[in-house]
Design a protein around this motif. Structure first.
Motif, mmCIF file in Angstrom:
data_model
loop_
_atom_site.group_PDB
_atom_site.id
_atom_site.type_symbol
_atom_site.label_atom_id
_atom_site.label_comp_id
_atom_site.label_asym_id
_atom_site.label_seq_id
_atom_site.Cartn_x
_atom_site.Cartn_y
_atom_site.Cartn_z
ATOM 1 N N LEU A 120 13.358 12.174 -16.261
ATOM 2 C CA LEU A 120 12.360 12.297 -15.204
ATOM 3 C C LEU A 120 11.239 13.271 -15.308
ATOM 4 C CD1 LEU A 120 14.832 12.500 -11.933
ATOM 5 C CD2 LEU A 120 13.455 10.566 -12.850
ATOM 6 N N LEU A 121 9.935 12.721 -15.047
ATOM 7 C CA LEU A 121 8.787 13.872 -15.281
ATOM 8 C C LEU A 121 8.901 14.943 -14.058
ATOM 9 C CD1 LEU A 121 5.995 11.375 -16.318
ATOM 10 C CD2 LEU A 121 7.562 12.873 -17.588
ATOM 11 N N GLY A 122 9.636 14.617 -12.870
ATOM 12 C CA GLY A 122 9.955 15.247 -11.800
ATOM 13 C C GLY A 122 10.617 14.771 -10.793
ATOM 14 N N PRO A 123 10.871 15.412 -9.643
ATOM 15 C CA PRO A 123 11.591 14.688 -8.607
ATOM 16 C C PRO A 123 10.722 13.574 -7.849
ATOM 17 C CG PRO A 123 10.544 16.879 -7.901
ATOM 18 C CD PRO A 123 10.391 16.868 -9.227
ATOM 19 N N ARG A 124 11.407 12.892 -7.214
ATOM 20 C CA ARG A 124 10.742 11.750 -6.467
ATOM 21 C C ARG A 124 9.608 12.295 -5.656
ATOM 22 N NH1 ARG A 124 11.583 12.870 -1.698
ATOM 23 N NH2 ARG A 124 13.354 12.669 -0.409
ATOM 24 N N VAL A 125 8.678 11.279 -5.251
ATOM 25 C CA VAL A 125 7.506 11.779 -4.343
ATOM 26 C C VAL A 125 7.570 10.889 -3.270
ATOM 27 C CG1 VAL A 125 6.168 13.045 -6.029
ATOM 28 C CG2 VAL A 125 5.823 10.568 -5.719
ATOM 29 N N VAL A 126 6.958 11.021 -1.985
ATOM 30 C CA VAL A 126 6.996 10.431 -0.878
ATOM 31 C C VAL A 126 5.501 9.969 -0.452
ATOM 32 C CG1 VAL A 126 7.578 10.231 1.547
ATOM 33 C CG2 VAL A 126 9.105 11.550 0.002
ATOM 34 N N SER A 127 5.324 8.710 -0.331
ATOM 35 C CA SER A 127 4.174 8.077 0.179
ATOM 36 C C SER A 127 3.407 8.816 1.422
ATOM 37 C CB SER A 127 4.109 6.623 0.496
ATOM 38 O OG SER A 127 4.970 6.394 1.547
ATOM 39 N N GLY A 128 2.315 8.710 1.568
ATOM 40 C CA GLY A 128 1.713 9.541 2.705
ATOM 41 C C GLY A 128 2.217 8.982 4.029
ATOM 42 N N ASP A 129 2.382 7.740 4.173
ATOM 43 C CA ASP A 129 2.975 7.424 5.356
ATOM 44 C C ASP A 129 4.499 7.452 5.377
ATOM 45 O OD1 ASP A 129 4.232 5.207 3.694
ATOM 46 O OD2 ASP A 129 2.847 3.628 4.706
ATOM 47 N N GLY A 130 5.225 7.985 4.422
ATOM 48 C CA GLY A 130 6.750 8.317 4.509
ATOM 49 C C GLY A 130 7.618 7.084 4.499
ATOM 50 N N LEU A 131 6.935 6.011 3.916
ATOM 51 C CA LEU A 131 7.845 4.854 4.059
ATOM 52 C C LEU A 131 8.324 4.448 2.613
ATOM 53 C CD1 LEU A 131 5.838 2.394 6.355
ATOM 54 C CD2 LEU A 131 7.977 3.744 6.800
ATOM 55 N N ALA A 132 7.852 5.081 1.557
ATOM 56 C CA ALA A 132 8.192 4.904 0.214
ATOM 57 C C ALA A 132 8.253 5.926 -0.679
ATOM 58 C CB ALA A 132 7.105 3.744 -0.568
ATOM 59 N N ALA A 188 0.865 -1.133 0.073
ATOM 60 C CA ALA A 188 0.021 0.002 -0.242
ATOM 61 C C ALA A 188 0.893 1.287 -0.142
ATOM 62 C CB ALA A 188 -0.917 -0.096 1.306
ATOM 63 N N SER A 189 1.822 1.252 0.769
ATOM 64 C CA SER A 189 2.955 2.421 0.593
ATOM 65 C C SER A 189 3.486 2.581 -0.573
ATOM 66 C CB SER A 189 4.283 2.160 1.820
ATOM 67 O OG SER A 189 3.605 1.829 3.076
ATOM 68 N N LEU A 190 3.907 1.542 -1.291
ATOM 69 C CA LEU A 190 4.414 1.627 -2.712
ATOM 70 C C LEU A 190 3.482 1.970 -3.706
ATOM 71 C CD1 LEU A 190 6.651 -1.506 -2.522
ATOM 72 C CD2 LEU A 190 7.483 1.016 -2.731
ATOM 73 N N LEU A 191 2.101 1.548 -3.508
ATOM 74 C CA LEU A 191 1.147 1.884 -4.555
ATOM 75 C C LEU A 191 0.740 3.533 -4.110
ATOM 76 C CD1 LEU A 191 -1.307 -1.066 -4.307
ATOM 77 C CD2 LEU A 191 0.187 -0.251 -6.212
ATOM 78 N N ASP A 192 0.616 3.835 -3.078
ATOM 79 C CA ASP A 192 0.283 5.409 -2.602
ATOM 80 C C ASP A 192 1.668 6.346 -3.338
ATOM 81 O OD1 ASP A 192 -0.682 7.689 -1.649
ATOM 82 O OD2 ASP A 192 0.792 7.685 -0.114
ATOM 83 N N ALA A 193 2.896 5.864 -3.359
ATOM 84 C CA ALA A 193 3.878 6.543 -3.849
ATOM 85 C C ALA A 193 3.797 6.700 -5.369
ATOM 86 C CB ALA A 193 5.389 5.944 -3.432
ATOM 87 N N LEU A 194 3.715 5.475 -5.912
ATOM 88 C CA LEU A 194 3.264 5.310 -7.144
ATOM 89 C C LEU A 194 2.206 6.258 -7.851
ATOM 90 C CD1 LEU A 194 4.064 1.586 -8.334
ATOM 91 C CD2 LEU A 194 5.413 3.656 -8.751
ATOM 92 N N GLU A 195 1.012 6.149 -7.024
ATOM 93 C CA GLU A 195 -0.200 7.113 -7.610
ATOM 94 C C GLU A 195 0.427 8.598 -7.493
ATOM 95 O OE1 GLU A 195 -4.154 8.249 -5.719
ATOM 96 O OE2 GLU A 195 -3.829 6.076 -6.097
ATOM 97 N N ARG A 196 0.955 8.878 -6.738
ATOM 98 C CA ARG A 196 1.308 10.416 -6.257
ATOM 99 C C ARG A 196 2.477 10.908 -7.214
ATOM 100 N NH1 ARG A 196 1.035 12.437 -0.435
ATOM 101 N NH2 ARG A 196 -0.406 10.910 0.555
ATOM 102 N N ALA A 197 3.351 9.854 -7.792
ATOM 103 C CA ALA A 197 4.205 10.356 -8.834
ATOM 104 C C ALA A 197 3.451 10.311 -10.261
ATOM 105 C CB ALA A 197 5.377 9.061 -8.867
ATOM 106 N N GLY A 198 2.306 9.855 -10.414
ATOM 107 C CA GLY A 198 1.757 9.842 -11.571
ATOM 108 C C GLY A 198 1.625 8.552 -12.132
ATOM 109 N N GLY A 199 1.876 7.617 -11.678
ATOM 110 C CA GLY A 199 1.458 6.051 -12.277
ATOM 111 C C GLY A 199 1.864 5.826 -13.643
ATOM 112 N N GLY A 200 1.071 4.917 -14.249
ATOM 113 C CA GLY A 200 1.124 4.495 -15.699
ATOM 114 C C GLY A 200 2.398 3.888 -16.104
ATOM 115 N N ALA A 201 3.110 3.274 -15.256
ATOM 116 C CA ALA A 201 4.261 2.677 -15.579
ATOM 117 C C ALA A 201 4.367 1.307 -16.336
ATOM 118 C CB ALA A 201 5.208 2.376 -14.301
ATOM 119 N N GLU A 202 5.194 1.081 -17.135
ATOM 120 C CA GLU A 202 5.237 -0.164 -17.893
ATOM 121 C C GLU A 202 6.279 -1.046 -17.259
ATOM 122 O OE1 GLU A 202 5.231 0.720 -22.277
ATOM 123 O OE2 GLU A 202 5.300 2.768 -21.416
ATOM 124 N N LEU A 203 7.408 -0.498 -16.470
ATOM 125 C CA LEU A 203 8.292 -1.148 -15.819
ATOM 126 C C LEU A 203 8.665 -0.709 -14.400
ATOM 127 C CD1 LEU A 203 10.597 -3.516 -16.269
ATOM 128 C CD2 LEU A 203 11.814 -1.538 -17.062
#
Length: 120
Positions: free
Chosen positions: A98-110, A15-30
């Protein structure tokens, strides 16, 4: 190709990783990360849930990437200021950005960052 680089602490969940991916924009192929992190059960579970491959990169490959975020603690351990950013760039190949700098999950773990290949 759109690549999601991920970084995370030992306590991170899918869930931490999914949240971070969503905040980053998602849509990854890899998915990509540091080699040790790509082999972690939570990273493998994320890849399985998303139906994606996750590839890992060593310190030298990560250090060769020009990242936007600089963390001294991360740099000491992995050779780069941001595992998520560096892994995304390494996996997307020469000329990636990069589309932008890295983003952090809401729980700060990813963290997550999205890179696109030169031809995108």
């Amino acid at each position: 190709m759109r690549v999601a680089g991920i970084g995370f602490r030992a306590a991170a969940t899918v869930a931490s990783l999914l949240d971070a991916l969503e905040r980053a924009g998602g849509g990854a192929e890899l998915l990509a990360s540091a080699s040790a992190k790509a082999d972690a059960p939570v990273a493998k579970a994320l890849a399985a849930e998303l139906g994606l491959v996750i590839c890992g990169f060593g310190r030298e490959a990560l250090a060769a990437q020009a990242v936007l975020t600089q963390s001294a603690k991360v740099a000491e351990r992995f050779g780069t200021g941001s595992v998520a950013e560096a892994a995304a760039l390494a996996a997307a190949g020469p000329g990636a950005r990069l589309l932008g700098p890295r983003v952090v999950s809401g729980d700060g773990l990813a963290t997550a960052a999205i890179a696109i290949g030169r031809n995108e």
